[in-house]
Each structure stands twice: as structure tokens, then as C-alpha cells.
Design a protein around this motif. Structure first.
Motif, PDB file in Angstrom:
ATOM      1  N   ALA A  95     -72.559  -1.015 -28.205  1.00  0.00           N
ATOM      2  CA  ALA A  95     -71.969   0.120 -28.057  1.00  0.00           C
ATOM      3  C   ALA A  95     -70.976   0.568 -29.271  1.00  0.00           C
ATOM      4  O   ALA A  95     -70.102  -0.283 -29.527  1.00  0.00           O
ATOM      5  CB  ALA A  95     -71.284   0.280 -26.841  1.00  0.00           C
ATOM      6  N   LYS A 127     -69.790   3.618 -29.874  1.00  0.00           N
ATOM      7  CA  LYS A 127     -69.315   5.084 -29.527  1.00  0.00           C
ATOM      8  C   LYS A 127     -68.052   5.019 -29.889  1.00  0.00           C
ATOM      9  O   LYS A 127     -67.362   3.918 -30.073  1.00  0.00           O
ATOM     10  CB  LYS A 127     -69.687   5.442 -28.164  1.00  0.00           C
ATOM     11  N   TYR A 129     -65.068   1.958 -30.733  1.00  0.00           N
ATOM     12  CA  TYR A 129     -63.974   1.711 -29.951  1.00  0.00           C
ATOM     13  C   TYR A 129     -62.603   1.752 -30.758  1.00  0.00           C
ATOM     14  O   TYR A 129     -61.602   0.874 -30.560  1.00  0.00           O
ATOM     15  CB  TYR A 129     -64.024   0.286 -29.234  1.00  0.00           C
ATOM     16  N   LEU A 164     -75.835   7.486 -25.197  1.00  0.00           N
ATOM     17  CA  LEU A 164     -75.437   7.270 -23.744  1.00  0.00           C
ATOM     18  C   LEU A 164     -74.867   8.368 -23.022  1.00  0.00           C
ATOM     19  O   LEU A 164     -75.157   8.453 -21.754  1.00  0.00           O
ATOM     20  CB  LEU A 164     -74.395   6.177 -23.664  1.00  0.00           C
ATOM     21  N   ARG A 211     -72.532   9.338 -12.210  1.00  0.00           N
ATOM     22  CA  ARG A 211     -72.319  10.097 -13.387  1.00  0.00           C
ATOM     23  C   ARG A 211     -73.488  10.694 -13.896  1.00  0.00           C
ATOM     24  O   ARG A 211     -73.544  12.097 -13.540  1.00  0.00           O
ATOM     25  CB  ARG A 211     -71.620   9.090 -14.606  1.00  0.00           C
ATOM     26  N   HIS A 219     -76.100   2.317 -15.033  1.00  0.00           N
ATOM     27  CA  HIS A 219     -74.754   2.117 -15.428  1.00  0.00           C
ATOM     28  C   HIS A 219     -73.996   1.320 -14.287  1.00  0.00           C
ATOM     29  O   HIS A 219     -73.868   2.041 -13.218  1.00  0.00           O
ATOM     30  CB  HIS A 219     -74.096   3.084 -16.084  1.00  0.00           C
ATOM     31  N   ASN A 255     -73.635  -3.583 -18.894  1.00  0.00           N
ATOM     32  CA  ASN A 255     -72.396  -3.589 -19.843  1.00  0.00           C
ATOM     33  C   ASN A 255     -71.904  -4.865 -20.102  1.00  0.00           C
ATOM     34  O   ASN A 255     -72.663  -5.555 -19.825  1.00  0.00           O
ATOM     35  CB  ASN A 255     -71.668  -2.513 -19.279  1.00  0.00           C
ATOM     36  N   SER A 256     -70.740  -4.906 -20.863  1.00  0.00           N
ATOM     37  CA  SER A 256     -70.319  -6.148 -21.336  1.00  0.00           C
ATOM     38  C   SER A 256     -70.062  -6.995 -20.173  1.00  0.00           C
ATOM     39  O   SER A 256     -70.612  -8.330 -20.064  1.00  0.00           O
ATOM     40  CB  SER A 256     -68.903  -5.697 -21.927  1.00  0.00           C
ATOM     41  N   ARG A 264     -76.027  -4.074 -22.953  1.00  0.00           N
ATOM     42  CA  ARG A 264     -75.340  -3.093 -23.790  1.00  0.00           C
ATOM     43  C   ARG A 264     -73.727  -3.349 -23.977  1.00  0.00           C
ATOM     44  O   ARG A 264     -73.103  -2.566 -23.181  1.00  0.00           O
ATOM     45  CB  ARG A 264     -75.511  -1.479 -23.179  1.00  0.00           C
ATOM     46  N   PRO A 265     -73.472  -4.369 -24.726  1.00  0.00           N
ATOM     47  CA  PRO A 265     -72.082  -4.747 -24.736  1.00  0.00           C
ATOM     48  C   PRO A 265     -71.283  -3.863 -25.548  1.00  0.00           C
ATOM     49  O   PRO A 265     -71.624  -3.392 -26.355  1.00  0.00           O
ATOM     50  CB  PRO A 265     -72.086  -6.155 -24.958  1.00  0.00           C
ATOM     51  N   GLY A 266     -70.153  -3.447 -25.168  1.00  0.00           N
ATOM     52  CA  GLY A 266     -69.152  -2.477 -25.998  1.00  0.00           C
ATOM     53  C   GLY A 266     -67.831  -3.438 -26.261  1.00  0.00           C
ATOM     54  O   GLY A 266     -67.691  -4.230 -27.056  1.00  0.00           O
ATOM     55  N   ILE A 267     -67.045  -3.423 -25.121  1.00  0.00           N
ATOM     56  CA  ILE A 267     -65.602  -4.015 -25.162  1.00  0.00           C
ATOM     57  C   ILE A 267     -65.687  -5.698 -25.813  1.00  0.00           C
ATOM     58  O   ILE A 267     -64.685  -5.784 -26.380  1.00  0.00           O
ATOM     59  CB  ILE A 267     -64.834  -3.705 -24.004  1.00  0.00           C
ATOM     60  N   TYR A 310     -59.640  -0.571 -23.666  1.00  0.00           N
ATOM     61  CA  TYR A 310     -60.382   0.588 -24.087  1.00  0.00           C
ATOM     62  C   TYR A 310     -59.733   1.741 -24.819  1.00  0.00           C
ATOM     63  O   TYR A 310     -59.784   2.290 -25.736  1.00  0.00           O
ATOM     64  CB  TYR A 310     -61.450   1.149 -23.447  1.00  0.00           C
TER      65      TYR A 310
HETATM   66  C1  LIG Z   1     -69.759   2.530 -22.883  1.00  0.00           C
HETATM   67  C2  LIG Z   1     -70.904   2.055 -22.244  1.00  0.00           C
HETATM   68  C3  LIG Z   1     -71.522   0.811 -22.369  1.00  0.00           C
HETATM   69  C4  LIG Z   1     -70.505  -0.523 -22.960  1.00  0.00           C
HETATM   70  O1  LIG Z   1     -69.438  -0.646 -21.914  1.00  0.00           O
HETATM   71  P1  LIG Z   1     -68.510  -1.614 -21.970  1.00  0.00           P
HETATM   72  O2  LIG Z   1     -67.769  -1.658 -20.819  1.00  0.00           O
HETATM   73  O3  LIG Z   1     -67.657  -1.633 -22.982  1.00  0.00           O
HETATM   74  O4  LIG Z   1     -69.384  -2.977 -22.323  1.00  0.00           O
HETATM   75  C5  LIG Z   1     -72.630   0.522 -21.794  1.00  0.00           C
HETATM   76  N1  LIG Z   1     -73.427   1.406 -21.124  1.00  0.00           N
HETATM   77  C6  LIG Z   1     -73.096   2.448 -21.146  1.00  0.00           C
HETATM   78  C7  LIG Z   1     -73.803   3.618 -20.632  1.00  0.00           C
HETATM   79  C8  LIG Z   1     -71.881   3.139 -21.426  1.00  0.00           C
HETATM   80  O5  LIG Z   1     -71.403   4.400 -21.563  1.00  0.00           O
END
Ligand SMILES: *Cc1c(COP(=O)(O)O)cnc(C)c1O
Length: 383
Positions: free
Chosen positions: A33, A35, A39, A81, A135, A164, A207-208, A223-226, A368
Motif C-alpha cells: 500500500a 496510498k 503513508y 483500493l 465500507r 478488508h 492487511n498488515s 496487502r501490507p501498508g503500515i 498512520y
Molecule cells: C490501506 C489498506 C490496506 C493496508 O492497510 P495496513 O493496515 O496499513 O496494512 C490494505 N487493504 C485495504 C483495502 C486498505 O484500504
């Protein structure tokens, strides 16, 4: 250049992505991620680094974010996303971005927009399924019918299914059960799609938090972000993971810093800043820092925030202003000189007293928000 800046440690970004990758099954893809400008760390840098580390997909929130990546030569698949609007369709198509869709109106509109593209290949879409986030997405029992509608379209093709999680970053028993429930609803929906003879493509839900703590939910892609920016998802901490036999050591990617712009002597009884919430009780020296809430230093961080100067913590006093804030450094402090560096948050390993998650905890939010709050006015300096 202004001394208030965000250092971005590319090596840490790389370290984090590879550390997460190590926890994945060999054939699980990774979608990083990026977006919200990665971050806050810089989307192009994050995307390039993710590509270098073998990420298959990148995830953005808007068509403009995707276009920025393409303009900078990013070639990985890009997943959008958030729900895109009709106005964003041309930009999506032009930039080869994969949107999430889940209802007839959107399917038909996007299919029509894709007819403009002069190519034989169908444009990929992911089907979003709402398993309890509330959502976006169709309900699990609608998934097969929606997938059928997509496969009936001449210009778009189903290349994945996505859901999600709402509470994967919580470790309470109740919330763990909720995540399990979401996962099983997702799998049921996936099977219903397969049952009508349609290949669901890439199945992704984690997610993360789920990717690192619930390996059975990694499926075809996480789909890791943080975590790639160096922070643990809320309650899924390094300690919690270690207790569960998972080793993950992350390094914060961003360091927000400034310099001591002035040191001013305060006699007892003088107040500092708007609202006069702090008054000196003894003679002391106050350092003025050229950073404020317009830079992303949230007003609610004071009192409580400790700034690091030459390895030592000093409290921010009084209200944080738009462009400045004040720090009590004590009388005749030999350790603090004018123009010394002051770290707001960063990696503890490199000497910061507070990292973004400490500040988040102090103010009842998440890392975040602390990172994405760092505003455009603050230059990102890649290290
Ligand atoms: C932002 C987002 C992620 C990443 O989330 P983290 O908690 O940062 O890992 C994954 N999937 C979707 C749909 C998101 O909106």
C-alpha cells in the motif's frame, strides 16, 4: 532549505518489506500500500523500493496517485483500493489501474468506459466483497452473481477478489473471532464464485495485521501498508508476534526533525503560547522550534510530546502553534545549543525518544495518522 524536514530512510523501507516477505508462503504475492503518498513517506520512493523488493502489486487510493506512479516509471500492477468515481475512469484506463467494483451500475459504466481503449485485452477488475468492514463491496451471498455479470462483459475481466478486515489489528478474543468470521465469509463467497464456473483470480484479504499475525489468511496476495513503513498494527506488536512464534523486527522509515531556532530566558511567572496553558514556575530556558500543526505536529500532542535534542527528551510546553512550538530545556542547559537538531519522532535505534506510535498512543490515535499528518510543506529527504 528550511530545517524542518522528514528524513526518509530507504534502507529501512527495504528492510521492512523484506522482513514481511520472509513471513509469507513462497507463492503468496505482495501488494504494498503506497496510498496517501506512501503513508507520508513518499509514494514514488515506496513504490520503487517495493518493486525492487519484488512486490507484484501496489495499492493507491485515487487515480491521481496512480498517475503519479506511472509518470515516474512504475510498472507494477496498481490496485485502486477506494471506490473510484466515473470521472476517474479515463485516468484509470490510461494508466492501467485495476479498480475494485461490486455492483451493476459500476460494472456497466466501467465496461462501457473500457470500450474506448483500443486493445483486444480486457481490462482487469477486482471484485470487492464486504464481509464485515461495512465500507465497500457486495455482500458475500451476492458475490457469485456479481462475478457472473463481470464475466458477461466484453471489455472487463475478473482478475481478483478482495475483502478488508475491520479489527485484524486487535488481539482481543472477540475481535480475533470477528476476523475469523470475516475470513470464513470471504472463503464461502470465493467458493460460490468457483461453483458457478468462474475463476476468482487472486484472492486477497490480509492487511498488515493479518498478513503478519494470521498466516492462514495470506491466500494468494497480502496487502501490507503500515508495517512496510516501520510500525506495528496497533495491538499486533513485536512482543505479541514473538509470543506467537513470529519474528518481525521493523524499522521506522520516517524521522521528523527540526532545529532549535532560538533559546530564550524565562523568569518565573511568564506564560508561553496561545491560551497561556503553561507558565514558568522557576527561571528556565525555552527553545523555540520552527515546526507547528501546519507541518503536521498535531495541536493535541501538547502537553505530552517529548522532543529529542542531542539524545535527551524535553517537553513541548504550552499550545503548539501553526508554525512553531516551544520546549522547556531547563536553565543553562549545556546540552542544548541554538541550531541543534531536534527530533520530533523517528527510530529509537537512531536516538529518537519518541516514535510515531508513542505519539499516537499518547493522543489516542494510530501511527498512520501521525505519519500522514506530516504536511506537504515538510520536504521529504531520502537518505
Ligand atoms: C490501506 C489498506 C490496506 C493496508 O492497510 P495496513 O493496515 O496499513 O496494512 C490494505 N487493504 C485495504 C483495502 C486498505 O484500504
Amino acid at each position: 532549505m528550511r530545517c524542518t524536514k522528514a528524513l526518509i530512510f530507504k534502507e529501512n523501507l527495504k528492510h521492512n518489506i523484506l522482513a514481511v516477505k520472509k513471513l509469507l508462503k513462497p507463492d503468496t504475492k505482495i501488494c504494498c500500500a503506497v496510498k496517501a503518498d506512501g503513508y507520508g513517506c513518499g509514494a514514488v520512493l515506496a513504490a520503487r523500493t517495493a518493486q525492487e523488493c519484488g512486490a507484484d502489486y501496489l495499492a493507491v487510493a485515487t487515480a491521481d496517485e496512480a498517475a503519479e506512479l506511472r509518470k515516474n516509471g512504475i510498472t507494477a500492477h496498481i490496485l485502486l483500493l477506494s471506490l473510484c468515481t466515473k470521472q476517474e475512469f479515463p485516468k484509470l484506463i490510461e494508466n492501467n489501474v485495476t479498480p475494485l467494483i461490486f455492483d451493476s451500475e459500476m460494472i456497466q459504466a466501467y465496461n462501457e468506459a473500457c470500450a474506448q481503449k483500443k486493445t483486444m485485452e480486457k481490462q482487469p477488475v477486482f471484485l470487492a466483497i464486504d464481509t464485515g468492514m461495512g465500507r465497500i463491496g457486495c455482500l458475500p451471498d451476492e458475490a457469485a452473481a456479481v462475478a457472473q455479470e463481470i464475466s458477461g462483459c466484453s471489455n472487463i475481466a475478473l482478475s481478483g477478489v478482495i475483502t478488508h478486515f475491520a479489527v485484524a489489528d486487535s488481539i482481543t478474543k472477540e475481535n480475533r473471532l470477528y476476523t475469523e468470521e470475516q475470513f470464513s465469509r470471504f472463503m464461502k463467497a470465493v467458493h460460490s464464485i468457483e461453483a458457478v464456473g468462474i475463476n476468482p483470480g487472486i484472492r486477497t484479504c490480509a492487511n498488515s495485521a493479518a498478513a503478519v499475525s494470521l498466516p492462514q489468511m495470506q491466500l494468494d496476495m497480502v496487502r501490507p501498508g503500515i508495517v512496510i513503513y516501520g510500525y506495528y498494527p496497533d495491538a499486533v506488536t513485536e512482543k505479541y508476534l514473538a509470543e506467537n512464534g513470529i519474528n518481525l523486527s521493523l524499522k521506522p522509515v520516517m524521522q521528523l526533525e527540526t532545529e532549535v531556532a532560538a533559546i530564550r530566558r524565562f523568569t518565573p511567572g511568564r506564560s508561553v503560547s496561545y491560551g497561556r496553558t503553561w507558565t514558568s514556575s522557576t527561571e528556565t530556558d525555552v527553545a523555540v522550534l520552527p515546526i507547528g500543526y501546519a507541518d503536521g505536529l498535531l495541536r493535541r500532542n501538547s502537553p505530552g510530546l517529548l522532543v529529542t535534542i542531542n539524545g535527551r527528551p524535553y517537553p513541548v510546553i504550552g499550545r503548539i502553534c501553526m508554525d512553531q512550538c516551544m520546549v522547556d530545556i531547563g536553565l543553562n542547559n549545556p546540552d542544548v545549543k541554538r541550531w541543534d537538531k531536534a527530533i520530533i519522532f523517528g527510530s529509537k535505534e537512531s536516538g529518537a525518544v519518541m516514535d510515531a506510535s508513542d505519539i499516537a498512543e499518547m493522543t489516542g490515535t494510530i501511527s498512520y495518522e501521525i505519519m500522514t499528518a506530516v504536511s506537504k510543506r515538510v520536504p521529504r529527504i531520502i537518505q
